[in-house]
Write an enzyme that holds these catalytic residues in place. Structure first.
Site, PDB file in Angstrom:
ATOM      1  N   ARG A  25     -38.520  36.008  -0.493  1.00 33.76           N
ATOM      2  CA  ARG A  25     -37.542  37.190   0.054  1.00 33.76           C
ATOM      3  C   ARG A  25     -37.647  37.890   1.517  1.00 33.76           C
ATOM      4  O   ARG A  25     -37.892  38.575   1.967  1.00 33.76           O
ATOM      5  CB  ARG A  25     -36.616  37.972  -0.853  1.00 33.76           C
ATOM      6  CG  ARG A  25     -37.136  38.179  -1.597  1.00 33.76           C
ATOM      7  CD  ARG A  25     -35.975  39.052  -2.700  1.00 33.76           C
ATOM      8  NE  ARG A  25     -35.188  39.653  -1.727  1.00 33.76           N
ATOM      9  CZ  ARG A  25     -34.988  41.099  -1.685  1.00 33.76           C
ATOM     10  NH1 ARG A  25     -35.634  41.475  -1.325  1.00 33.76           N
ATOM     11  NH2 ARG A  25     -33.636  41.390  -1.314  1.00 33.76           N
ATOM     12  N   PRO A  37     -51.091  35.546 -18.148  1.00 33.65           N
ATOM     13  CA  PRO A  37     -51.321  36.974 -19.215  1.00 33.65           C
ATOM     14  C   PRO A  37     -52.016  37.903 -18.613  1.00 33.65           C
ATOM     15  O   PRO A  37     -51.619  38.996 -18.736  1.00 33.65           O
ATOM     16  CB  PRO A  37     -50.388  36.904 -20.671  1.00 33.65           C
ATOM     17  CG  PRO A  37     -50.639  35.808 -20.688  1.00 33.65           C
ATOM     18  CD  PRO A  37     -49.995  34.871 -19.366  1.00 33.65           C
ATOM     19  N   ASP A  51     -35.409  47.446   0.162  1.00 30.78           N
ATOM     20  CA  ASP A  51     -35.560  47.641  -1.420  1.00 30.78           C
ATOM     21  C   ASP A  51     -36.333  48.979  -2.187  1.00 30.78           C
ATOM     22  O   ASP A  51     -37.478  49.364  -1.669  1.00 30.78           O
ATOM     23  CB  ASP A  51     -36.319  46.552  -1.838  1.00 30.78           C
ATOM     24  CG  ASP A  51     -35.642  45.039  -1.283  1.00 30.78           C
ATOM     25  OD1 ASP A  51     -34.316  45.162  -0.832  1.00 30.78           O
ATOM     26  OD2 ASP A  51     -35.871  44.013  -1.136  1.00 30.78           O
ATOM     27  N   GLU A  94     -52.470  28.697 -25.134  1.00 28.41           N
ATOM     28  CA  GLU A  94     -53.194  29.566 -24.812  1.00 28.41           C
ATOM     29  C   GLU A  94     -53.967  29.412 -24.100  1.00 28.41           C
ATOM     30  O   GLU A  94     -54.379  30.753 -23.771  1.00 28.41           O
ATOM     31  CB  GLU A  94     -54.232  29.761 -26.537  1.00 28.41           C
ATOM     32  CG  GLU A  94     -53.834  28.950 -28.247  1.00 28.41           C
ATOM     33  CD  GLU A  94     -52.802  30.399 -28.328  1.00 28.41           C
ATOM     34  OE1 GLU A  94     -53.282  31.713 -28.102  1.00 28.41           O
ATOM     35  OE2 GLU A  94     -51.342  29.932 -28.089  1.00 28.41           O
TER      36      GLU A  94
HETATM   37 CL1  6GU Z   1     -47.488  34.622 -15.889  1.00 31.61          CL
HETATM   38  N1  6GU Z   1     -47.756  33.937 -18.023  1.00 31.61           N
HETATM   39  C1  6GU Z   1     -47.203  33.741 -19.135  1.00 31.61           C
HETATM   40  N2  6GU Z   1     -47.499  33.268 -19.938  1.00 31.61           N
HETATM   41  N3  6GU Z   1     -47.090  34.683 -19.458  1.00 31.61           N
HETATM   42  C2  6GU Z   1     -47.061  35.819 -18.515  1.00 31.61           C
HETATM   43  C3  6GU Z   1     -47.024  36.071 -17.433  1.00 31.61           C
HETATM   44  C4  6GU Z   1     -47.662  35.010 -17.162  1.00 31.61           C
HETATM   45  N4  6GU Z   1     -46.718  37.375 -17.031  1.00 31.61           N
HETATM   46  C5  6GU Z   1     -46.399  37.959 -17.713  1.00 31.61           C
HETATM   47  N5  6GU Z   1     -46.301  37.339 -18.704  1.00 31.61           N
END
Ligand code: 6GU
Length: 232
Positions: free
Chosen positions: A157, A92, A172, A119
């Site tokens: 795709r 994230p 798209d 984590e």
């Molecule tokens: Cl790649 N991993 C996690 N754990 N949460 C996320 C993410 C990735 N992308 C958005 N939220």
């Protein structure tokens, strides 16, 4: 000829069986266009308990994925083929995935997708392996596995032979030069519960249909994603 080989490095390889067995990707794999190999990071632990995570130095909640098994797994997987591949960590805290980034990734012959849990990884995984860190959006998932499936799906795709009709990925949302959302689509019946298919689509007048669709795209983008119109 294999166009893209994916190596997925994860603690939960079982999560992929449903997705990989699904129609479009399954067909691409069966036709030899795409290869997806799963690797369990736990297989590269050296201690007898197979420990892949540990408590964070400095304290705090949660567990951190250990550096030794992770680096060992990446290095071993790299050596399985001549091309070392482009390493991506799904986290994230990475840069956000969008269509231009998907297009860039689709140029690679081999992608290694390292999925985090808990984590995240010990920072030395990042410092030593220097991966590209990618997130799929501004929300938190329990791990990178679902995100890696999103990435695979988006890349696959773009392989011309994977989609039957080549035009369908070019039209798209987010593709092409004007990054607008796609226009509305209709198919039979002409009327359902009093909702009629717009008359213009039945007219056979293709220049007018194109104009109408472009207007629809603009209106949808204004309504749902006005941020796209402010860009550049
Ligand atoms: Cl790649 N991993 C996690 N754990 N949460 C996320 C993410 C990735 N992308 C958005 N939220």
């Amino acid at each position: 000829m294999i166009r893209v080989r994916f190596d997925v490095l994860t603690l939960f390889p079982e999560m992929y069986s449903g997705y990989l067995g699904q129609s479009l990707l399954r067909r691409a794999i069966d036709r030899g266009l795409v290869d997806v190999q799963l690797h369990n990071i736990r297989d590269w632990t050296r201690d007898k308990h197979g420990m892949v995570d540990d408590r964070p130095y400095g304290g705090g909640p949660g567990m951190v994925l250990k550096v030794e098994p992770t680096v060992a797994c990446v290095e071993a997987v790299r050596k399985m083929k001549e091309t070392p591949g482009h390493l991506v960590v799904l986290t994230p805290s990475g840069q956000r995935l969008n269509q231009p980034l998907v297009e860039k990734l689709s140029q690679q012959q081999r992608l290694l997708l390292l999925c985090g849990r808990y984590e995240g990884f010990d920072q030395r995984v990042i410092d030593i392996l220097q991966p590209e860190e990618i997130s799929i959006g501004d929300y938190v998932l329990n791990g990178g596995e679902v995100a890696s499936m999103v990435l695979i799906d988006a890349v696959v795709r773009l392989i011309p032979e994977v989609l039957g009709d080549e035009r369908s990925s070019q039209e798209d949302s987010f593709s092409g030069t004007d990054r607008l959302l796609e226009h509305a689509h209709y198919t039979r019946p002409r009327e359902f519960r009093g909702h009629r298919v717009p008359e213009i689509l039945l007219s056979g007048n293709h220049p007018e249909i194109s104009r109408w669709r472009h207007e629809q795209s603009l209106r949808r983008t204004q309504q749902n994603r006005s941020d796209l119109l402010d860009e550049d």
